[in-house]
Design an enzyme around this catalytic site. Sequence first.
Site, short mmCIF file in Angstrom:
data_model
loop_
_atom_site.label_atom_id
_atom_site.label_comp_id
_atom_site.label_asym_id
_atom_site.label_seq_id
_atom_site.Cartn_x
_atom_site.Cartn_y
_atom_site.Cartn_z
CD GLU A 173 0.10 -1.37 3.09
OE1 GLU A 173 0.58 -2.20 2.28
OE2 GLU A 173 -0.01 -1.60 4.31
CB CYS A 205 15.37 -8.75 0.21
SG CYS A 205 15.47 -9.38 -1.45
P1 NAD Z 1 6.10 -6.01 4.96
O1 NAD Z 1 6.26 -7.38 5.52
O2 NAD Z 1 5.80 -4.91 5.90
O3 NAD Z 1 4.92 -5.99 3.88
C1 NAD Z 1 4.85 -6.93 2.85
C2 NAD Z 1 3.40 -7.14 2.46
O4 NAD Z 1 2.68 -7.64 3.59
C3 NAD Z 1 2.69 -5.86 2.04
O5 NAD Z 1 1.87 -6.14 0.93
C4 NAD Z 1 1.88 -5.47 3.26
O6 NAD Z 1 0.70 -4.78 2.93
C5 NAD Z 1 1.57 -6.80 3.89
N1 NAD Z 1 1.43 -6.71 5.35
C6 NAD Z 1 2.07 -5.84 6.18
N2 NAD Z 1 1.71 -6.06 7.45
C7 NAD Z 1 0.82 -7.08 7.44
C8 NAD Z 1 0.10 -7.78 8.46
N3 NAD Z 1 0.21 -7.44 9.75
N4 NAD Z 1 -0.70 -8.79 8.10
C9 NAD Z 1 -0.82 -9.14 6.80
N5 NAD Z 1 -0.16 -8.51 5.79
C10 NAD Z 1 0.65 -7.50 6.10
O7 NAD Z 1 7.41 -5.70 4.12
P2 NAD Z 1 7.85 -4.33 3.44
O8 NAD Z 1 8.25 -3.38 4.51
O9 NAD Z 1 6.85 -3.90 2.44
O10 NAD Z 1 9.14 -4.82 2.63
C11 NAD Z 1 10.43 -4.89 3.18
C12 NAD Z 1 10.70 -6.28 3.69
O11 NAD Z 1 10.58 -7.21 2.63
C13 NAD Z 1 12.13 -6.46 4.18
O12 NAD Z 1 12.10 -7.26 5.34
C14 NAD Z 1 12.84 -7.18 3.05
O13 NAD Z 1 13.95 -7.95 3.40
C15 NAD Z 1 11.75 -8.05 2.56
N6 NAD Z 1 11.99 -8.49 1.21
C16 NAD Z 1 12.39 -9.77 1.03
C17 NAD Z 1 12.67 -10.22 -0.24
C18 NAD Z 1 13.11 -11.64 -0.47
O14 NAD Z 1 13.19 -12.02 -1.61
N7 NAD Z 1 13.39 -12.42 0.54
C19 NAD Z 1 12.55 -9.36 -1.34
C20 NAD Z 1 12.12 -8.05 -1.12
C21 NAD Z 1 11.84 -7.63 0.16
#
Ligand code: NAD
Length: 495
Positions: A176, A281
């Site tokens: 979002e 990441c």
């Molecule tokens: P995030 O976990 O906050 O959000 C990811 C998704 O989950 C979003 O679509 C968000 O709306 C949803 N979300 C958030 N809180 C939620 C909840 N309580 N319940 C259900 N859904 C929820 O991650 P972010 O801040 O958007 O992205 C950064 C993170 O992603 C970092 O930890 C990074 O390392 C990781 N990442 C990992 C990879 C990989 O390939 N391993 C790649 C890119 C990013």
Amino acid sequence: MNRISHYINGKVVPGQSGRTAPVYNPATGAQASEVDLASVEEVDAAVQVALEAFAAWRKSSLSRRSEILFRFRDLLDHNRSELAAILTSEHGKVRADAMGEIARGLENVEFACGAPHLLKGGYSEQVATEVDVHSIRQPLGVVAGITPFNFPAMVPMWMFATAIACGNTFILKPSEKDPSSSMFIADLLKDAGLPDGVFNVVHGDAVSVDRILEHPDVKAVSFVGSTPIARHVYERGTAHGKRVQALGGAKNHMVVLPDADVAAAADAAVSAAYGSAGERCMAVSVVVAVGDVADELVGAIAERIPKIVIGPGDDPASEMGPLITKVHRDSVAAHVTSAEEEGATLVVDGRQTTFDGDGFFLGISLVDHVTPDMGIYQTEVFGPVLAVVRADTYDQAVTLVNENAYGNGTAIFTRDGGAARRFQFEAEAGMVGVNVPIPVPVAYYSFGGWKASLFGDTHMYGPDGIHFYTRTKVVTSRWPDPTTSSVDLGFPQTR
Ligand code: NAD
């Protein structure tokens, strides 16, 4: 105020829940848009559309699917610049990073164009008298992708290109924080000839994610994001009988041996730690300096930092942009503060860099003499902060990599092929680089970490993606020789 709504059944559908979230331009700090947040009922409506579209899409020929993906690939290629501008405006990343993201996403689309070849099954003739066996791969149905803010175009492409090529229909729930690129992609897919309902975008937060995880008609969920949410998605999705691949956070170590080319290692550390403001990441967040290389390496990294131009992503001079939100920027700065309080040495203190305006900028930090008990070592900071841990031996360095909770990527810098080979054998991480700091696999391999960086057993895109988005069926058939049939089929009777 610009409003970003859902994309369902080939058109933009305004949200009905009455809930929205702000979308900022991180370079100015100003709110640029508001995005609708879906209710349970709105998710259900999108799944129903995708379910109805699945009936026809799964019957579409492989060549038609491939042709649509080829057209999408061309449209994406021609619209790189416009998509990059959208990425920069909502994420903040500089133009070169935005173009790089699109290039890596394109590779996944190109891989998916080869679906007719990738979906071939196997055949065994005459496993018993007049009995043959063959295997086929069939789509799952409606599948969903839930994606993070840091690669708002590429990570969806990791998922939907393969999912659609395999004959599934797709619901994307993007971050979002930067939702517009998913709408741009939806338009390109429609222009490419993808039938309505095959690709849908539902914007939202935990409400929509949890509904996706529980909905009986969603057969598989691909997730990329932070580790706590990845764990939640995996546990709740599998409890509801779905296939789930949930990629989590990271703490990537770059081990530098005493024989390494220090200048090359310093260049690599700087681009891998501070590129995209450290919000990758696969960013290097820890350099493990082995033996007497440490002082020279830290000096070489420190020397390079002042040359990095920090500024708005749409300024061609900028090499590093702002962070995604003010809250995140402040949390990254707080990690630097606590590292200092815990006794680490601030070689470069990014908190001291000042910026004009209200953008979510933070200067670059280099923190030396970090130890594994410090908060900065144990947490995924996800910002322009590089920690240096000093190790006496190679064994100590590998132990650090292997005892870390995360296992996404790791790299070694050395001139010794034997040491590199041993590291590749011993490192407990899903992706290993040898003199390559960010070893993201090309599209025809698969991407994924180990330990707390992945929940599930299937990596993303490439061959694992084909495996994840299809289920196999094995058909055993007996067809008696027509020459022995009691009915006259026109064959000469031999017995
Ligand atoms: P995030 O976990 O906050 O959000 C990811 C998704 O989950 C979003 O679509 C968000 O709306 C949803 N979300 C958030 N809180 C939620 C909840 N309580 N319940 C259900 N859904 C929820 O991650 P972010 O801040 O958007 O992205 C950064 C993170 O992603 C970092 O930890 C990074 O390392 C990781 N990442 C990992 C990879 C990989 O390939 N391993 C790649 C890119 C990013």
